[in-house]
Design a protein around this motif. Structure first.
Motif, PDB file in Angstrom:
ATOM      1  N   ILE A  58       0.864  -1.178   0.000  1.00 29.87           N
ATOM      2  CA  ILE A  58       0.000   0.000   0.000  1.00 29.87           C
ATOM      3  C   ILE A  58       0.905   1.233   0.000  1.00 29.87           C
ATOM      4  CG2 ILE A  58      -1.730   1.287   1.322  1.00 29.87           C
ATOM      5  CD1 ILE A  58      -2.757  -1.370   2.385  1.00 29.87           C
ATOM      6  N   PRO A  59       0.702   2.169  -0.915  1.00 28.21           N
ATOM      7  CA  PRO A  59       1.677   3.259  -1.091  1.00 28.21           C
ATOM      8  C   PRO A  59       1.581   4.403  -0.094  1.00 28.21           C
ATOM      9  CG  PRO A  59      -0.085   3.477  -2.696  1.00 28.21           C
ATOM     10  CD  PRO A  59      -0.345   2.198  -1.951  1.00 28.21           C
ATOM     11  N   ARG A  60       0.463   4.542   0.605  1.00 28.96           N
ATOM     12  CA  ARG A  60       0.335   5.711   1.475  1.00 28.96           C
ATOM     13  C   ARG A  60      -0.569   5.428   2.668  1.00 28.96           C
ATOM     14  NH1 ARG A  60      -2.106   6.564  -3.104  1.00 28.96           N
ATOM     15  NH2 ARG A  60      -0.244   7.597  -3.881  1.00 28.96           N
ATOM     16  N   LEU A  61      -0.376   6.248   3.691  1.00 33.18           N
ATOM     17  CA  LEU A  61      -1.220   6.208   4.875  1.00 33.18           C
ATOM     18  C   LEU A  61      -2.026   7.489   4.956  1.00 33.18           C
ATOM     19  CD1 LEU A  61       1.451   5.181   7.577  1.00 33.18           C
ATOM     20  CD2 LEU A  61      -0.025   3.638   6.289  1.00 33.18           C
ATOM     21  N   LEU A  62      -3.197   7.397   5.557  1.00 30.54           N
ATOM     22  CA  LEU A  62      -3.966   8.578   5.907  1.00 30.54           C
ATOM     23  C   LEU A  62      -4.248   8.462   7.400  1.00 30.54           C
ATOM     24  CD1 LEU A  62      -6.930  10.172   3.986  1.00 30.54           C
ATOM     25  CD2 LEU A  62      -6.900  10.040   6.469  1.00 30.54           C
ATOM     26  N   VAL A  63      -3.501   9.226   8.192  1.00 27.31           N
ATOM     27  CA  VAL A  63      -3.668   9.199   9.643  1.00 27.31           C
ATOM     28  C   VAL A  63      -4.654  10.293  10.007  1.00 27.31           C
ATOM     29  CG1 VAL A  63      -2.519   9.267  11.876  1.00 27.31           C
ATOM     30  CG2 VAL A  63      -1.279   8.431   9.870  1.00 27.31           C
ATOM     31  N   PRO A  64      -5.869   9.927  10.433  1.00 28.81           N
ATOM     32  CA  PRO A  64      -6.897  10.933  10.690  1.00 28.81           C
ATOM     33  C   PRO A  64      -6.586  11.745  11.943  1.00 28.81           C
ATOM     34  CG  PRO A  64      -7.649   8.794  11.412  1.00 28.81           C
ATOM     35  CD  PRO A  64      -6.319   8.563  10.739  1.00 28.81           C
ATOM     36  N   PRO A  65      -7.253  12.877  12.106  1.00 23.52           N
ATOM     37  CA  PRO A  65      -7.089  13.642  13.346  1.00 23.52           C
ATOM     38  C   PRO A  65      -7.554  12.810  14.541  1.00 23.52           C
ATOM     39  CG  PRO A  65      -8.251  14.925  11.669  1.00 23.52           C
ATOM     40  CD  PRO A  65      -8.186  13.534  11.166  1.00 23.52           C
ATOM     41  N   THR A  66      -6.922  12.990  15.662  1.00 21.92           N
ATOM     42  CA  THR A  66      -7.263  12.277  16.908  1.00 21.92           C
ATOM     43  C   THR A  66      -7.532  10.792  16.663  1.00 21.92           C
ATOM     44  OG1 THR A  66      -9.621  12.853  16.726  1.00 21.92           O
ATOM     45  CG2 THR A  66      -8.200  14.370  17.953  1.00 21.92           C
ATOM     46  N   PRO A  67      -6.565  10.055  16.115  1.00 22.25           N
ATOM     47  CA  PRO A  67      -6.816   8.642  15.769  1.00 22.25           C
ATOM     48  C   PRO A  67      -7.164   7.774  16.965  1.00 22.25           C
ATOM     49  CG  PRO A  67      -4.469   9.145  15.630  1.00 22.25           C
ATOM     50  CD  PRO A  67      -5.177  10.455  15.810  1.00 22.25           C
ATOM     51  N   GLY A  68      -6.679   8.124  18.141  1.00 26.15           N
ATOM     52  CA  GLY A  68      -6.951   7.304  19.315  1.00 26.15           C
ATOM     53  C   GLY A  68      -8.382   7.367  19.786  1.00 26.15           C
ATOM     54  N   ILE A  69      -9.107   8.405  19.401  1.00 28.30           N
ATOM     55  CA  ILE A  69     -10.517   8.539  19.806  1.00 28.30           C
ATOM     56  C   ILE A  69     -11.408   8.701  18.571  1.00 28.30           C
ATOM     57  CG2 ILE A  69     -10.034   9.465  22.096  1.00 28.30           C
ATOM     58  CD1 ILE A  69     -10.466  12.275  20.960  1.00 28.30           C
ATOM     59  N   LEU A  70     -10.964   8.109  17.457  1.00 29.71           N
ATOM     60  CA  LEU A  70     -11.713   8.248  16.206  1.00 29.71           C
ATOM     61  C   LEU A  70     -13.109   7.651  16.319  1.00 29.71           C
ATOM     62  CD1 LEU A  70     -11.503   9.245  13.261  1.00 29.71           C
ATOM     63  CD2 LEU A  70     -10.781   6.930  12.638  1.00 29.71           C
ATOM     64  N   CYS A  71     -13.234   6.505  17.007  1.00 29.92           N
ATOM     65  CA  CYS A  71     -14.549   5.880  17.156  1.00 29.92           C
ATOM     66  C   CYS A  71     -15.497   6.785  17.939  1.00 29.92           C
ATOM     67  CB  CYS A  71     -14.413   4.528  17.844  1.00 29.92           C
ATOM     68  SG  CYS A  71     -13.582   3.281  16.841  1.00 29.92           S
ATOM     69  N   ALA A  72     -14.973   7.409  19.007  1.00 30.79           N
ATOM     70  CA  ALA A  72     -15.806   8.315  19.801  1.00 30.79           C
ATOM     71  C   ALA A  72     -16.224   9.521  18.976  1.00 30.79           C
ATOM     72  CB  ALA A  72     -15.045   8.764  21.042  1.00 30.79           C
ATOM     73  N   LEU A  73     -15.293  10.049  18.173  1.00 27.04           N
ATOM     74  CA  LEU A  73     -15.626  11.177  17.305  1.00 27.04           C
ATOM     75  C   LEU A  73     -16.690  10.771  16.294  1.00 27.04           C
ATOM     76  CD1 LEU A  73     -15.108  14.039  16.202  1.00 27.04           C
ATOM     77  CD2 LEU A  73     -13.278  13.061  14.794  1.00 27.04           C
ATOM     78  N   GLY A  74     -16.536   9.572  15.726  1.00 28.80           N
ATOM     79  CA  GLY A  74     -17.518   9.106  14.752  1.00 28.80           C
ATOM     80  C   GLY A  74     -18.898   8.987  15.353  1.00 28.80           C
ATOM     81  N   ALA A 273      -5.126  20.079   5.183  1.00 28.23           N
ATOM     82  CA  ALA A 273      -5.960  21.108   5.802  1.00 28.23           C
ATOM     83  C   ALA A 273      -7.050  20.502   6.673  1.00 28.23           C
ATOM     84  CB  ALA A 273      -6.579  21.997   4.728  1.00 28.23           C
ATOM     85  N   SER A 274      -7.449  19.271   6.377  1.00 24.59           N
ATOM     86  CA  SER A 274      -8.485  18.602   7.165  1.00 24.59           C
ATOM     87  C   SER A 274      -7.969  18.155   8.527  1.00 24.59           C
ATOM     88  CB  SER A 274      -9.011  17.383   6.408  1.00 24.59           C
ATOM     89  OG  SER A 274      -7.990  16.401   6.301  1.00 24.59           O
ATOM     90  N   GLY A 275      -6.654  18.228   8.713  1.00 27.49           N
ATOM     91  CA  GLY A 275      -6.064  17.753   9.954  1.00 27.49           C
ATOM     92  C   GLY A 275      -5.448  16.375   9.843  1.00 27.49           C
ATOM     93  N   SER A 276      -5.649  15.712   8.698  1.00 27.64           N
ATOM     94  CA  SER A 276      -5.069  14.397   8.489  1.00 27.64           C
ATOM     95  C   SER A 276      -3.592  14.502   8.109  1.00 27.64           C
ATOM     96  CB  SER A 276      -5.816  13.642   7.382  1.00 27.64           C
ATOM     97  OG  SER A 276      -7.168  13.438   7.730  1.00 27.64           O
TER      98      SER A 276
END
Length: 283
Positions: A58-74, A273-276
Motif C-alpha cells: 500500500i503506497p500511502r497512509l492517511l492518519v486521521p485527526p485524533t486517531p486514538g478517539i476516532l470511534c468516539a468522534l464518529g 488542511a483537514s487535519g489528516s
C-alpha cells in the motif's frame, strides 16, 4: 532482554494478524491493496501503519485527526440510530402477509417512538424495515428490504428478491428451493446537524519552530532486504502545532494526546488542511 524479545514476538503476531485481515477484505474480494490508502487509527495504529502498509504494498497512509478517539468522534458526528429485531422463524409460505405486516408495523412504531424520545423532529426521522431470509437448512441469512406498509403483493415477491440477493452475493441461487423467515427488523435513523470539523491554519513546507519538541533515539526494524536495522536519532513533533502544508520527513515521531505516529526512514508526511497526515512511503 527477555521482556523485549517477548514484546517483539507479540508485535510480530499482531502484525501478521492485521495483514491477514486486510488481505481477507481486499485481495480475497478481488481488490488490489495498492489502489488504496491505509487508515491506521486507535492509540497504537499509527505506530504500526508503515510496516503493515509496506507488507501489503500500500503506497500511502492517511492518519486521521485524533486517531486514538476516532470511534468516539464518529459516534458524535453520526446520525442517531436504533436497530430493532424480532425472531420469527418459519417458512415464508406459511407466513400470512397480514401477520408479516403486523410485525413490521409494530416494530416501525417502536422505532419511531424511540426517535421521538430522542427529540428528533418528524421530518428528520427515517424508519426502514427488513426481513432476514435463508434457504431451509442454511445457517446464515440475507436481509431483504420491506416497505413500511407491507401488502400481499409485496410479501409474495419477497422469495424472488431473496433469490436475486443470494445470486448477487454468492453467485448462485435455487428458485425452486423453499425459503424461510428468520427475523424481522427495522432501522430507525434520526438525522442530526453534522458538526463542522476544524480546518488547519495554512503554513509552509517547514513546520514552525514550536512544532519540534526535541529528539530521541528510535530503533527501526528492517522492512525490506535493503534496510539496515538500528537506532536513528528521530526528531519529535507535536501534531497540534503542525500547519496545513507542513512536511515531516522520516525517521520522525509525531506525538499527540491520543496516539503517536511513527515515520520510518524514507517516509514523508504532509499535514492536510483537514487535519489528516498523508504519509507517502518509498516504493
Amino acid at each position: 532482554l527477555d521482556v523485549v524479545a517477548a514484546a517483539a514476538g507479540i508485535l510480530r503476531v499482531a502484525h501478521a494478524t492485521i495483514v491477514r485481515g486486510i488481505r481477507v477484505v481486499s485481495v480475497e474480494r478481488g481488490l488490489d491493496p495498492r489502489d488504496f490508502a491505509l487508515v491506521p487509527f486507535g492509540g497504537a495504529g499509527p505506530m504500526h501503519g508503515t510496516p503493515v502498509a509496506r507488507d501489503l504494498a500500500i503506497p500511502r497512509l492517511l492518519v486521521p485527526p485524533t486517531p486514538g478517539i476516532l470511534c468516539a468522534l464518529g459516534q458524535l458526528v453520526s446520525d442517531l440510530r436504533h436497530d430493532l429485531v424480532e425472531t420469527h422463524v418459519g417458512a415464508h409460505a406459511d407466513f400470512a402477509a397480514e401477520r408479516a405486516a403486523g410485525i413490521v408495523a409494530a416494530l416501525t412504531a417502536r422505532g419511531d417512538a424511540l426517535l421521538a424520545a430522542d427529540t428528533v423532529p418528524p421530518d428528520r426521522r427515517t424508519v426502514s424495515a427488513f426481513v432476514d431470509m435463508r434457504y431451509v437448512g442454511q445457517s446464515y441469512e440475507l436481509p431483504i428490504a420491506l416497505p413500511a406498509r407491507l401488502d400481499e403483493v409485496d410479501w409474495a415477491g419477497v422469495p424472488a428478491r431473496f433469490h436475486d440477493a443470494h445470486r448477487a452475493r454468492f453467485g448462485h441461487a435455487d428458485a425452486s428451493a423453499p425459503v424461510e423467515c428468520v427475523s424481522f427488523g427495522v432501522t430507525a435513523v434520526g438525522r442530526i446537524d453534522t458538526p463542522v470539523l476544524p480546518v488547519l491554519e495554512e503554513g509552509g513546507a517547514v513546520p514552525p519552530p514550536e512544532a519540534r519538541t526535541g529528539s530521541r533515539p528510535v530503533y527501526f526494524e528492517a522492512l525490506s532486504r535493503t534496510d539496515i536495522p538500528g537506532f536513528h536519532d528521530a526528531p519529535v513533533f507535536a501534531r497540534a502545532a503542525l500547519r496545513a502544508g507542513n512536511v515531516v520527513e522520516g525517521p520522525a515521531v509525531i506525538e499527540e494526546v491520543s496516539a503517536t505516529t511513527i515515520l520510518y526512514p524514507g517516509d514523508r508526511a504532509v499535514a492536510d488542511a483537514s487535519g489528516s497526515l498523508i504519509v507517502e512511503m518509498p516504493a
